[in-house]
Design a protein around this motif. Structure first.
Motif, mmCIF file in Angstrom:
data_model
loop_
_atom_site.group_PDB
_atom_site.id
_atom_site.type_symbol
_atom_site.label_atom_id
_atom_site.label_comp_id
_atom_site.label_asym_id
_atom_site.label_seq_id
_atom_site.Cartn_x
_atom_site.Cartn_y
_atom_site.Cartn_z
ATOM 1 N N LYS A 48 -20.426 27.535 50.351
ATOM 2 C CA LYS A 48 -19.609 27.707 51.557
ATOM 3 C C LYS A 48 -18.482 28.710 51.317
ATOM 4 O O LYS A 48 -17.546 28.800 52.097
ATOM 5 C CB LYS A 48 -18.989 26.365 51.962
ATOM 6 N N LYS A 49 -18.561 29.444 50.212
ATOM 7 C CA LYS A 49 -17.575 30.460 49.840
ATOM 8 C C LYS A 49 -16.235 29.846 49.440
ATOM 9 O O LYS A 49 -15.179 30.439 49.648
ATOM 10 C CB LYS A 49 -17.351 31.479 50.980
ATOM 11 N N ALA A 50 -16.280 28.626 48.865
ATOM 12 C CA ALA A 50 -15.063 27.969 48.382
ATOM 13 C C ALA A 50 -15.277 27.552 46.929
ATOM 14 O O ALA A 50 -16.155 26.736 46.644
ATOM 15 C CB ALA A 50 -14.730 26.749 49.243
ATOM 16 N N SER A 89 -8.995 34.471 50.450
ATOM 17 C CA SER A 89 -9.679 35.657 49.918
ATOM 18 C C SER A 89 -8.673 36.773 49.647
ATOM 19 O O SER A 89 -7.815 37.068 50.468
ATOM 20 C CB SER A 89 -10.725 36.136 50.928
ATOM 21 N N LEU A 96 -10.885 30.597 48.020
ATOM 22 C CA LEU A 96 -11.858 31.094 48.989
ATOM 23 C C LEU A 96 -12.291 32.509 48.622
ATOM 24 O O LEU A 96 -11.475 33.335 48.221
ATOM 25 C CB LEU A 96 -11.260 31.086 50.399
ATOM 26 N N ALA A 116 -14.307 34.203 50.924
ATOM 27 C CA ALA A 116 -14.564 34.839 52.219
ATOM 28 C C ALA A 116 -13.291 34.742 53.053
ATOM 29 O O ALA A 116 -12.568 33.746 52.973
ATOM 30 C CB ALA A 116 -15.730 34.164 52.943
ATOM 31 N N SER A 126 -12.090 29.787 58.950
ATOM 32 C CA SER A 126 -13.331 29.041 59.176
ATOM 33 C C SER A 126 -13.899 28.515 57.866
ATOM 34 O O SER A 126 -14.494 27.437 57.814
ATOM 35 C CB SER A 126 -14.358 29.912 59.891
ATOM 36 N N THR A 127 -13.705 29.276 56.791
ATOM 37 C CA THR A 127 -14.192 28.840 55.475
ATOM 38 C C THR A 127 -13.490 27.554 55.043
ATOM 39 O O THR A 127 -14.104 26.683 54.426
ATOM 40 C CB THR A 127 -13.953 29.939 54.429
ATOM 41 N N ASP A 163 -15.045 24.679 56.990
ATOM 42 C CA ASP A 163 -16.362 24.401 56.402
ATOM 43 C C ASP A 163 -16.216 23.607 55.108
ATOM 44 O O ASP A 163 -16.974 22.660 54.851
ATOM 45 C CB ASP A 163 -17.098 25.712 56.113
#
Length: 845
Positions: free
Chosen positions: A320-322, A607, A621, A623, A627-628, A631
């Protein structure tokens, strides 16, 4: 990691040494600064610099390291380690060396796993220290020379050029102008232009120009150093997960002690009072029984299962880009109910763009933007210049003019200016800058002046930056062409993400270093709310940020966000909200965010964050955008649900084993489980159940927390019915021993009854897991994940084969195994009904 205190003979500040009284070196006039620092524009001598270095210490962040051995030994201290260690000691005393070896192996595994995870976590202070400028250009003995940044001392004269890092807190004393990027420290989204007398903060970066400055603070006595000190003092408490495991351990210890006293007291009463036949060898039998109870009471694999579940959850979050840097932060993230988000780059695109221009002398937008571009520096990294060039549709128009002279932005005049020659040979001048400065240059008055002022005010209320643009032919008089407006627009998904966060029970607060007007405009566009306060109006600098007045905390709790925020404000906001029982997540990207990121229940480095922010954060993060984060929260809640389901199962089964062992020993005079069987139960239960990390689960719509009262109450109630299930089977087995007809059909002995109870504990426990993993009926969706299902089926097949063929346990007939399974399946429906009634009752409370 704490920052070491200076030696007693060192002065904390130069003012203490100056003898001129305590003065504010950031605000005093330069003459007073020179006097307080006992320096001059000619700088220091090498001998004086050496003396001051000894007095004030190095210009770096000093830290105390705890030895790796002490860090490792901490994992042997706590309720569950104590229980494991006591069991190991008892095993050694009575000579049960196989039990001793297995127990010690589990203890070491838990310690090594925990130590390794802590060792992998990055240290925020190390990153802060690494980001200090490695070298500096100082004036010593009348000439500039390069020295290590750690050797810069108060009173040093330093020269700062384009691209260099400011080595310490300074006051600028000479030079035309300089623009420095201090966003990572103060949160300002644009480089700050400095003039003589202004302050420059340590670790900020020169983006344009060159100036000399006098050093007013070094090391921990800088803006940067104070931030590091906040990081060192932040987030030192145990996590909610650690507290929960401690509560569970305490609960099981107390219950174990009560049952042990009951067991030992009953045994002694029988041996001494009822049938006096006491012998010292009986103490071995009592200790052996207590050992069985102690091993039964220890959820030895609970820390390991939680660690593995979190680790596998961290892998899911990475998709989830975390990226998770501290595993316990997953459970913290699942319980977050307030998300403090920075603005620039998270809610906005972090890309200045031109908004609707306001025309005065220009005939159209193209003419106005071209004039602003001619007054900008080609190839500049300045965000305003980049936005202007990006807004120029036909960039070839610039080639129609030849640059004669360019004057960069001057913080005194507050404008940049260019003199160019067009193709007809005419000399033209263009300037851009602060609207008030450009209007004064153009000498406009009357209706035009009122219109321009009204335009600037209207743009300010909307949170837009305004930029005046003017032209002069021949340099004699200037005419106002118009006013450009600049904005950092919201990300395309920000409004939808905020709405989604609210649906999930999250309150989002905007925290920004920009002005309140800008914050309100962005907040309105993304749907956060308009209740935005200026941090310096809410927080008094003289207040203890760890103990704020109730009126300030009330304001923090009801606010939708804060503007003009400094590091201590962000830290105070998090502390205030935590003091009201909230679990707080804080996003950030700069050094200025590090204290709040570390103090927050879950610090999130967005990010593009600095190394200091990444090291202080629990989740990083990869991304952009908010929203990340949402998620990641969704995924964390699922992970937390899996852990809760496991804990509910594990505590219930531990209660079952402990109570059955004690009451069977008291009632029937023998333990229904041997120590080896209990160790096998632990292995057969916990090793495959680690696949619960892959289980399917519903997404909770509200934040989830360690509700210990409900968790222990629910575990106890389900445990009581599990005890009834096991005791019922044990009573049937004891009756079987006395019943001649049953013995004639299938004879069994006490050792085989132990195997029957072993089979019921293992198989029934896994069936219980299928029951507790869902709030609804166990046969409804979401169904168990295939990995969990097949791991448990595989374990059950192994257990049945062990009992049927007599591997490690006495063998029992196959038809007895079938009857035990039929008994357990009937109880599975009873326990499922109990679970549904329990959840319904807890929801009504």
């Amino acid at each position: 990691m704490p920052i070491s205190e200076p030696e007693s003979e060192r002065s904390d500040t130069p003012e203490a040494e100056s003898g001129s009284g305590q003065i504010d070196l950031q605000k005093a006039d330069l003459t007073a600064v020179y006097s307080a620092l006992q320096t001059s524009p000619k700088g220091l001598t090498q001998a004086e610099a050496k003396t001051r270095l000894e007095r004030y210490g190095p210009n770096s962040i000093q830290e105390k390291e705890q030895s790796a051995l002490l860090k490792f030994l901490r994992f042997f201290w706590g309720p569950i380690p104590w229980m494991i260690e006591a069991a190991a000691l008892l095993s050694a005393l009575i000579g049960h060396w196989p039990d001793f070896a297995i127990i010690m192996a589990l203890l070491l595994y838990n310690a090594v796993a925990g130590f390794w995870q802590e060792h992998k976590a990055s240290n925020a202070l190390a990153a802060l220290k690494a980001s200090m400028a490695p070298q500096a250009e100082v004036l010593r003995d009348g000439k500039f020379q390069i020295v290590a940044a750690a050797d810069v001392v108060p009173g040093d004269i330093v020269r700062i050029k384009l691209g260099q890092v400011v080595p310490a807190d300074v006051r600028f004393i000479d030079g035309k102008s300089i623009s420095i990027d201090q966003a990572a420290l103060t949160g300002e989204s644009l480089p700050a232009s400095k003039k003589i007398g202004d302050i420059g903060y340590s670790s900020s970066i020169a983006k344009r120009g060159e100036m000399t400055a006098v050093t007013i603070g070094t090391g921990r006595n800088t803006f940067f150093g104070r931030t590091a000190k906040l990081v060192a003092g932040a987030g030192q408490g145990a996590s909610h997960s650690q507290k929960a495991v401690t509560h569970i351990g305490d609960f099981l210890i107390v219950l174990c002690l009560v049952l042990a006293l009951l067991l030992v007291g009953t045994q002694l009463y029988r041996d001494i009072v009822i049938a006096p036949s006491w012998h010292w060898s009986d103490i071995i039998n009592i200790l052996r029984t207590v050992l069985v109870l102690l091993i039964a009471s220890i959820p030895v694999a609970m820390p390991s299962v939680i660690t593995v579940t979190n680790a596998l959850g961290a892998l899911a979050l990475s998709r989830k880009k975390a990226i998770v840097s501290r595993l316990e932060s997953i459970e913290e993230l699942a319980g977050v109910d307030i998300l403090c988000s920075d603005k620039t780059g998270t809610l906005t695109k972090n890309q200045l763009s031109l908004h609707d221009p306001k025309l005065f002398g220009a005939k159209d937008n193209t003419e106005l933007i071209l004039a602003a571009a001619l007054a900008s520096e080609p190839g500049s990294s300045d965000p305003i210049d980049q936005a202007i060039f990006a807004g120029l549709k036909d960039k070839s128009q610039i080639n129609k003019f030849k640059l004669k002279e360019f004057t960069p932005f001057d913080p005194v005049t507050k404008r940049a200016q260019a003199e160019v020659i067009d193709r007809q040979g005419n000399t033209l001048s263009f300037c851009k800058g602060a609207p008030q400065a450009v209007m004064a240059l153009c000498k406009i008055s009357g209706h035009s002046a009122e219109k321009a002022k009204s335009c600037v005010q209207e743009l300010a209320t909307r949170g837009l930056r305004s930029l005046g643009v003017a032209r002069s032919e021949g340099g004699s008089s200037w005419s106002l062409l118009g006013i450009l407006s600049l904005e950092d627009p919201p990300r395309d998904d920000s409004k939808q993400t905020i709405s989604r966060a609210r649906e999930h029970g999250l309150q989002v607060k905007m925290i920004t270093g920009d002005d309140v007007a800008i914050g309100k405009e962005i907040a309105a566009q993304v749907g956060i709310g308009q209740n935005i306060f200026a941090a310096d109006n809410v927080f008094d600098q003289s207040e203890d940020m760890d103990h704020l007045p109730n009126k300030v905390v009330d304001c923090v709790e009801r606010a939708d966000g804060f503007g003009r925020v400094f590091p201590e404000h962000k830290y105070a906001i998090v502390k205030a909200l935590q003091g009201r029982g909230h679990q707080v997540a804080m996003t950030g990207d700069g050094v200025n965010d590090a204290p709040a990121l570390k103090q927050a229940d879950c610090g999130i480095a967005v990010s593009g964050a600095t190394d200091a922010a990444r090291a202080a954060a629990a989740i990083i993060l990869t991304a952009p955008g908010l929203s990340t984060v949402v998620d990641a929260i969704d995924e964390a809640r699922k992970i937390f649900e899996r852990i809760i389901n496991y804990v509910l199962f594990r505590v219930s089964m531990t209660l079952d084993i402990m109570v059955v062992v004690v009451f069977a020993t008291i009632l029937f005079g023998f333990s229904p489980l041997t120590p080896v069987m209990i160790v096998l139960v632990a292995l057969l239960d916990d090793i495959p159940i680690m696949t619960i990390a892959y289980d399917n689960t519903l997404l909770p719509k509200e934040p989830v927390h360690w509700e210990m009262r409900d968790l222990l109450l629910g575990s106890t109630i389900i445990g009581i019915f599990s005890i009834a299930q096991t005791m019922g089977l044990l009573l049937i087995g004891m009756e079987w021993l006395q019943n001649g007809q049953w013995q004639a059909w299938t004879p069994i002995n006490k050792e085989q009854i132990q195997t029957i109870i072993f089979l019921q504990i293992v198989a029934g426990g896994h069936l219980l897991l299928f029951v507790v993993r869902s709030r609804a009926a166990f046969y409804t969706r979401p169904l168990p994940a295939l990995k969990l299902f097949f791991a448990i089926v595989g374990t059950q097949i192994l257990t049945v084969l062990m009992c049927g063929f007599g591997w490690l346990v006495p063998a029992i007939p196959w038809h007895i195994i079938g009857l035990v399974w039929l008994y357990m399946i009937l109880w599975m429906f009873i326990l499922d009904l109990v679970k549904k009634l329990l959840y319904r009752r807890l929801q009504d409370i």
